[in-house]
Structures are given as structure tokens and as C-alpha cells.
Motif scaffolding. Structure first.
Motif, mmCIF file in Angstrom:
data_model
loop_
_atom_site.group_PDB
_atom_site.id
_atom_site.type_symbol
_atom_site.label_atom_id
_atom_site.label_comp_id
_atom_site.label_asym_id
_atom_site.label_seq_id
_atom_site.Cartn_x
_atom_site.Cartn_y
_atom_site.Cartn_z
ATOM 1 N N PRO A 113 41.152 76.321 4.517
ATOM 2 C CA PRO A 113 41.027 77.569 5.280
ATOM 3 C C PRO A 113 41.641 77.463 6.669
ATOM 4 O O PRO A 113 41.708 76.378 7.253
ATOM 5 C CB PRO A 113 39.506 77.762 5.363
ATOM 6 N N THR A 114 42.077 78.591 7.165
ATOM 7 C CA THR A 114 42.741 78.840 8.453
ATOM 8 C C THR A 114 44.217 78.453 8.436
ATOM 9 O O THR A 114 44.927 78.710 9.399
ATOM 10 C CB THR A 114 42.052 78.170 9.674
ATOM 11 N N THR A 115 44.699 77.854 7.336
ATOM 12 C CA THR A 115 46.128 77.589 7.226
ATOM 13 C C THR A 115 46.807 78.775 6.555
ATOM 14 O O THR A 115 46.157 79.658 5.995
ATOM 15 C CB THR A 115 46.389 76.299 6.438
ATOM 16 N N ASP A 116 48.128 78.801 6.599
ATOM 17 C CA ASP A 116 48.883 79.886 5.979
ATOM 18 C C ASP A 116 49.074 79.604 4.493
ATOM 19 O O ASP A 116 49.349 78.468 4.087
ATOM 20 C CB ASP A 116 50.245 80.036 6.651
ATOM 21 N N ILE A 117 48.927 80.648 3.684
ATOM 22 C CA ILE A 117 49.109 80.545 2.242
ATOM 23 C C ILE A 117 50.067 81.635 1.776
ATOM 24 O O ILE A 117 50.285 82.639 2.468
ATOM 25 C CB ILE A 117 47.775 80.650 1.487
ATOM 26 N N ALA A 118 50.640 81.439 0.603
ATOM 27 C CA ALA A 118 51.539 82.430 0.014
ATOM 28 C C ALA A 118 50.721 83.543 -0.631
ATOM 29 O O ALA A 118 49.756 83.274 -1.357
ATOM 30 C CB ALA A 118 52.445 81.777 -1.012
ATOM 31 N N VAL A 119 51.127 84.783 -0.368
ATOM 32 C CA VAL A 119 50.379 85.952 -0.839
ATOM 33 C C VAL A 119 51.367 87.010 -1.324
ATOM 34 O O VAL A 119 52.430 87.204 -0.727
ATOM 35 C CB VAL A 119 49.503 86.526 0.293
ATOM 36 N N VAL A 120 50.998 87.708 -2.388
ATOM 37 C CA VAL A 120 51.802 88.820 -2.912
ATOM 38 C C VAL A 120 51.071 90.131 -2.619
ATOM 39 O O VAL A 120 49.892 90.274 -2.953
ATOM 40 C CB VAL A 120 52.019 88.685 -4.427
#
Length: 220
Positions: free
Chosen positions: A36-43
Motif C-alpha cells: 500500500p501507498t505505492t503506485d500500481i497499474a490500473v485500468v
């Protein structure tokens, strides 16, 4: 809850799988220990179609004055998402898919020690999410949360909650491309969707990395 995920999908593969236009900047992959709090790939979708972008994992309500101004909202419960002030607008109009190759959950033994388990599918999984733009001093942070529901029989021996998993046939409905009715998708995954295995406790550290994190381990 769902508090740790893995994503080993190449960015081009993710874009192709979801028929989404990739942003110029996306999180590095593979990553076997996404916290959590890191950047993740999202559609997510808009008037131009689907987009594959980077979002902060940790939903930021518009009233937060700082990122740590309240609880860290990494999950949104399906049962109350439509009622919670932080989530109710997003669940109607800002739903997204979060591509993963798996996620972790922990089971406590009789002595209270937590043992990690890794859950994956036969292929990539699309977790249900919601997102929000949060603005501070003219800068916009796009943030998201994973929607969770009650556990199915595969998940229940480890934890009583699980992420909502959206099948490919239902991606258009969850993203708002196929009209109304997305609420019906927020139940436990059918049996057979998830595979489960115990993994080494080294994943307990948020600094751990590498493919060995998802290798089978004989837990007590």
C-alpha cells in the motif's frame, strides 16, 4: 482485506489484455511484493476508451488535507461501499480494474504467528477497484482502493475476506461501459477461480523482492 499484491505482467501485455491505451509512466514490473501507498497499474474508462495508468494504492477522500490525514483506505467493503461517504460517489461513477498476477493473505496459527499464502489464477486476475483524484496545492494525485467481499471456500481457511475478482466477460459492466448493474458483481469469486499455496515468511517484510516470494513453502 487485501494488503499485498503481485504483478508480473509486462506493460504491453496488460494494455493488450484490457484493450487499453497505456500511459507513458507506469509502475515497474515484475513486482512480487507491492505494498500500500505505492503506485500500481490500473485500468479505467472515459469518453476516449480504456486507459492503463498509474495510481496510488490508498484511496484519498477529497476532504483529506494531507495523505496521512485519516485512515489508510486500501480496501473498500462491498457491503457498505455505496453508503460510506468516502466511497459512495466513486462506486457509482469511478470504478476501475486492477490487474494482478496474485495476492497474499496471512493465516494465524495456534500461537498467533502469521503465515503467508499466495492466491493466483490460471492467468492474470482483474480485481475490482474504485478511484479518485485528490488535489492539494494545485497538484493532482490519482488514488484507488480494492473492493473486498466475503471469502469463498478457497479463501476462508486463511482469511474471512477476499478481493472482488471481475471475470473478463464482466469487465464492460464494472467499468460502466455496459449500463447499470455492477453491484451484482461484488460477491465472492466462484470456486475454481483461485489457486492457493503457502509461501515463505520472507514476504512479511515490505522490503522483500524477487520471484522466490511466490514459490511454494511447507508451512507448519
Amino acid at each position: 482485506m487485501c494488503g499485498r499484491i503481485a504483478n508480473t505482467l509486462p506493460r504491453d501485455a496488460m494494455a493488450g489484455l484490457f484493450d487499453a491505451k497505456p500511459a507513458n509512466r507506469l509502475p515497474e514490473v515484475p513486482n512480487y511484493n507491492i505494498c500500500p501507498t505505492t503506485d500500481i497499474a490500473v485500468v479505467f474508462g472515459n469518453e476516449t476508451g480504456r486507459n492503463l495508468v498509474s495510481m496510488r494504492w490508498g484511496f484519498l477522500p477529497h476532504w483529506y488535507k494531507a495523505m496521512n490525514d485519516g485512515p489508510l483506505l486500501i480496501n473498500a467493503r462491498a457491503e457498505t461501499i455505496a453508503e460510506k461517504p468516502a466511497f459512495r460517489a466513486a462506486c457509482r461513477t469511478r470504478r476501475c480494474l486492477i490487474p494482478v498476477t496474485g495476492f497474499y493473505e496471512w493465516k494465524k496459527d495456534a500461537e498467533g504467528k502469521r503465515w503467508p499464502h499466495y492466491f493466483s489464477g490460471e492467468g492474470p486476475l482483474a480485481l475490482a477497484g474504485i478511484w479518485q483524484d485528490w488535489q492539494q496545492e494545485g497538484e493532482v494525485t490519482r488514488s484507488c482502493a480494492i473492493v473486498t467481499t466475503s471469502a469463498n471456500d478457497t479463501m476462508a481457511p486463511v482469511h474471512h475476506r477476499m478481493p472482488v475478482i471481475i471475470s473478463e466477460a464482466d469487465w464492460p459492466l464494472w467499468l460502466g461501459e455496459a449500463g447499470h448493474g455492477a453491484a451484482r458483481l461484488m460477491g465472492p469469486a466462484p470456486e475454481g477461480v483461485l489457486l492457493r499455496r503457502a509461501v515463505h515468511p520472507r514476504v512479511n517484510s515490505n522490503r522483500a523482492s524477487g520471484s522466490e516470494l511466490i514459490e511454494p513453502f511447507d508451512a507448519p
